[in-house]
Design a protein around this motif. Sequence first.
Motif, PDB file in Angstrom:
ATOM      1  N   LEU A 125       0.824  -1.209   0.000  1.00 24.99           N
ATOM      2  CA  LEU A 125       0.000   0.000   0.000  1.00 24.99           C
ATOM      3  C   LEU A 125       0.857   1.257   0.000  1.00 24.99           C
TER       4      LEU A 125
ATOM      5  N   GLN B 184       2.714   1.462  -3.653  1.00 27.84           N
ATOM      6  CA  GLN B 184       1.912   1.871  -4.810  1.00 27.84           C
ATOM      7  C   GLN B 184       1.699   3.381  -4.861  1.00 27.84           C
ATOM      8  N   ALA B 185       1.793   4.040  -3.709  1.00 24.35           N
ATOM      9  CA  ALA B 185       1.576   5.480  -3.656  1.00 24.35           C
ATOM     10  C   ALA B 185       2.776   6.285  -4.151  1.00 24.35           C
TER      11      ALA B 185
ATOM     12  N   GLU C 130      -6.170   0.204   9.627  1.00 21.15           N
ATOM     13  CA  GLU C 130      -5.994   1.517   9.016  1.00 21.15           C
ATOM     14  C   GLU C 130      -4.714   2.187   9.500  1.00 21.15           C
TER      15      GLU C 130
ATOM     16  N   ASN D 244      -4.083   6.531  -3.878  1.00 19.48           N
ATOM     17  CA  ASN D 244      -3.725   5.358  -4.679  1.00 19.48           C
ATOM     18  C   ASN D 244      -3.799   5.729  -6.154  1.00 19.48           C
TER      19      ASN D 244
ATOM     20  N   VAL E 259      -6.133  -0.778  -6.763  1.00 23.17           N
ATOM     21  CA  VAL E 259      -5.716  -1.563  -5.598  1.00 23.17           C
ATOM     22  C   VAL E 259      -6.838  -2.487  -5.158  1.00 23.17           C
TER      23      VAL E 259
ATOM     24  N   TYR F  53      -9.633   0.131   3.022  1.00 24.08           N
ATOM     25  CA  TYR F  53     -10.271   0.126   1.708  1.00 24.08           C
ATOM     26  C   TYR F  53     -11.006   1.430   1.429  1.00 24.08           C
ATOM     27  N   ASP F  54     -11.652   1.981   2.446  1.00 24.22           N
ATOM     28  CA  ASP F  54     -12.436   3.194   2.246  1.00 24.22           C
ATOM     29  C   ASP F  54     -11.581   4.409   1.904  1.00 24.22           C
ATOM     30  N   LYS F  55     -10.262   4.297   2.062  1.00 26.82           N
ATOM     31  CA  LYS F  55      -9.357   5.376   1.654  1.00 26.82           C
ATOM     32  C   LYS F  55      -9.081   5.348   0.152  1.00 26.82           C
ATOM     33  N   LEU F  56      -9.422   4.234  -0.503  1.00 26.92           N
ATOM     34  CA  LEU F  56      -9.099   4.067  -1.914  1.00 26.92           C
ATOM     35  C   LEU F  56     -10.086   4.795  -2.816  1.00 26.92           C
ATOM     36  N   THR F  57      -9.605   5.173  -3.998  1.00 26.69           N
ATOM     37  CA  THR F  57     -10.449   5.771  -5.028  1.00 26.69           C
ATOM     38  C   THR F  57     -10.174   5.066  -6.347  1.00 26.69           C
TER      39      THR F  57
ATOM     40  N   ARG G 129     -10.983  -0.275  -7.552  1.00 30.16           N
ATOM     41  CA  ARG G 129     -10.621  -0.814  -6.239  1.00 30.16           C
ATOM     42  C   ARG G 129     -11.491  -2.027  -5.951  1.00 30.16           C
TER      43      ARG G 129
END
Length: 413
Positions: free
Chosen positions: A263, A266-267, A283, A291, A295, A321-325, A328
Amino acid sequence: MHHRSCAVLVLSLCLTLAGCGQDDLGLSAGQPNLSPAKPEAGSEAFGWPASKPGEGPPESPLPTGDLALQLNGLLASLPRNELATALSPVALGFTVGDLLDPRVVEFQIRAMAAQLSDGSRLDQAFHWYGHPDNNAGVALVPVSFTNRYGTRLYGEIVLPQQGQVAARPGQFPVILALEGLNTNTAMYRWWHQLFADAGYLVFAFDFSGQGRSDDEVAGDPGNNIEEAQDALTYLLEQSPVRSFLNPSQVGVIGHSMGAIATLGLQAVEPRLRAAVAAAPISERSAPFEANPIPVMIQTGDHDGPIAPIVFVNPQIVRPVYDKLTGNRAFIVADAASHAQHTNYPLLPTSTWGREIAAQYSLAWMDFHLRGMSSAKDVLRTAHPRLSYLHASEVVIDGERQVFQSAGPAVPGL
């Protein structure tokens, strides 16, 4: 990945069974070999470097005795597959299957005994011999390279299709594989083999202080993200397979500590195109703010960093997961544990957990690295043993698909 307590139980079991011999445990010449067939030609015939299968423990004889003969007879008489299936809903399917397989028990006894003298890191509990069903399925090119601080790291180049396909310049997509805490490359050979069989070249390496890599030299902070970047640079620019790789088709997979590194990597790593993070813990342990690439996060109902947080852990991972856009996915396997992505013998998880991990991780890379439309269909298909307690989700090109099983598995069905 913290399985120290599980490994201690495994070691205790192996010491208890140490009176068992090779023949006593059913590993005579007549025992069927369930591993993939050995390639007919060496990888050099197809233009690759020389390779070898995964290393097994020494074949030294073990003490024999009447108890071993009785144990072998008992194991052979039990319905192994049926018992494993029945106990999968409580995350014990693989454990029971391994315990009732004489080959695996004998393999584990030899491996744990060898660990006392073969240079394996005793403080990390796990040997580096993998699993007998996976070692023959990979064609490995062992390598060593140094990170930016000068620490020597061990790596394994896993050749596509066991090195039985022509090595063509610039043709092969790449998977960088990142391991968990206190583990080594051999613990994930089933996952490496999955991608290699599908035509990917996989590069797995041991983080500094783990497996066959050296401890950090003076001034080396042991930063996993930096080491992953250094590994990728070595593979693409210095390795003996660099000319055969497609640098525009590079993905990363990681488990536990390796998922956390995935994680974070990838950033900041522009050479990556897609990522799969398996069991990234929580978290607070997810070191990324954005991202830029697709992901997927995978976990299980009984996942947990040290001991399973039964039925609850997906709720702890969900904020990651909820941080991803963008594209996903969040995949939760029914009754799967933190060991779901490993092939180390005897660790508990459901028998279908690995199947779920394979189905969705391979399709994620096939779609995002290779542009395979059929993989998109796989990603939008619910595996029947996804969690019934927690929703799984796949978002591709703005379209959201939610999966949740109707209820728990019924043993034997």
